[in-house]
Enzyme design. Structure first.
Site, PDB file in Angstrom:
ATOM      1  N   CYS A 158     -40.784  50.598   4.683  1.00 39.39           N
ATOM      2  CA  CYS A 158     -40.947  49.163   4.422  1.00 39.39           C
ATOM      3  C   CYS A 158     -41.147  48.362   5.702  1.00 39.39           C
ATOM      4  O   CYS A 158     -40.918  47.153   5.729  1.00 39.39           O
ATOM      5  CB  CYS A 158     -39.755  48.610   3.637  1.00 39.39           C
ATOM      6  SG  CYS A 158     -39.458  49.495   2.090  1.00 39.39           S
ATOM      7  N   ALA A 170     -38.313  51.015  -7.128  1.00 36.28           N
ATOM      8  CA  ALA A 170     -37.888  52.411  -6.978  1.00 36.28           C
ATOM      9  C   ALA A 170     -36.423  52.423  -6.559  1.00 36.28           C
ATOM     10  O   ALA A 170     -36.033  51.691  -5.642  1.00 36.28           O
ATOM     11  CB  ALA A 170     -38.738  53.133  -5.937  1.00 36.28           C
TER      12      ALA A 170
END
Length: 226
Positions: free
Chosen positions: A171, A155
């Site tokens: 993340c 992405a």
């Protein structure tokens, strides 16, 4: 030179795209399809993996949904991240020999596509997988390889709203800065054009010849001609 089928899907709900990937992976594994790349964007959604901790989504699912952001479970690698309009998402359904090499080649493609936009970026070593522009993350990578074939993917923040990243621990990296192409360049690039550029650079990085395929063609039951 081998072909890479590329299909531009537009905006697709995350759950729908997840189900499509699984169907296509089964067909790729059976030899009914060649390697392919799905290029799309998602309505606002947080995707979390089994490794995601409750503290990575600190506001709670109801709070996010009240703001129009869905929360979906996924089986990719990595931790929680955000997808939304204006962000380019690409899912390769491809044969993979070495995962590390596969991820590195995706990073190379992203860096090249960003350079075309005038954005200097580079990958970083684990645990900071993805692509960074200076000290800010501009692209994420999370894949799953099943029986030698990949799903999920990458992405790139193009001109999407970055606020939703501030409401999570993206993340799993606390206090990480997130940026986008438009934030760096001061202009709003054309996402459709960037989709085409990324698909081209992706094909180039993997040494493939790009072949554009309609979404309807992907769902056909015909085997690929020998």
């Amino acid at each position: 030179m081998q072909e890479l089928w590329v299909s531009q899907l537009g905006s697709v709900a995350y759950a729908e795209a997840f189900a499509l990937q699984r169907r296509l992976l089964d067909r790729r594994a059976a030899g009914d399809l060649p390697d392919l790349l799905l290029v799309l964007e998602h309505p606002p959604v947080y995707t979390r993996t089994k490794r995601t901790e409750p503290g990575d989504l600190p506001m709670g699912e109801d709070w996010y949904r009240e703001r129009g952001i869905e929360v979906e479970d996924t089986d990719r690698g990595g931790l929680v991240t955000y997808h939304g309009p204006g962000q380019l998402v690409a899912y390769p359904i491809m044969a993979v020999e070495r995962v590390a090499d596969f991820v590195h080649t995706m990073e190379t493609a992203i860096v090249s596509a960003l350079a075309d936009e005038g954005v200097a970026a580079e990958p970083r070593p684990a645990p900071f997988t993805g692509v960074w522009a200076g000290d800010a993350k501009i692209a994420s990578i999370g894949v799953r390889v099943r029986d030698g074939f990949s799903m999920h993917g990458l992405a790139v923040n193009v001109d999407n709203d970055l606020q939703p990243f501030e409401w999570i621990v993206p993340c799993g990296i606390d206090h990480v800065q997130v940026t986008s192409v438009s934030s760096i360049t001061g202009r709003s690039p054309s996402l459709p054009c960037f989709r085409k550029r990324l698909a081209y650079r992706f094909s180039e990085a993997f040494g493939r010849r790009q072949r554009l395929i309609s979404p309807g063609r992907l769902l056909e039951r015909e085997a690929v001609p020998a």
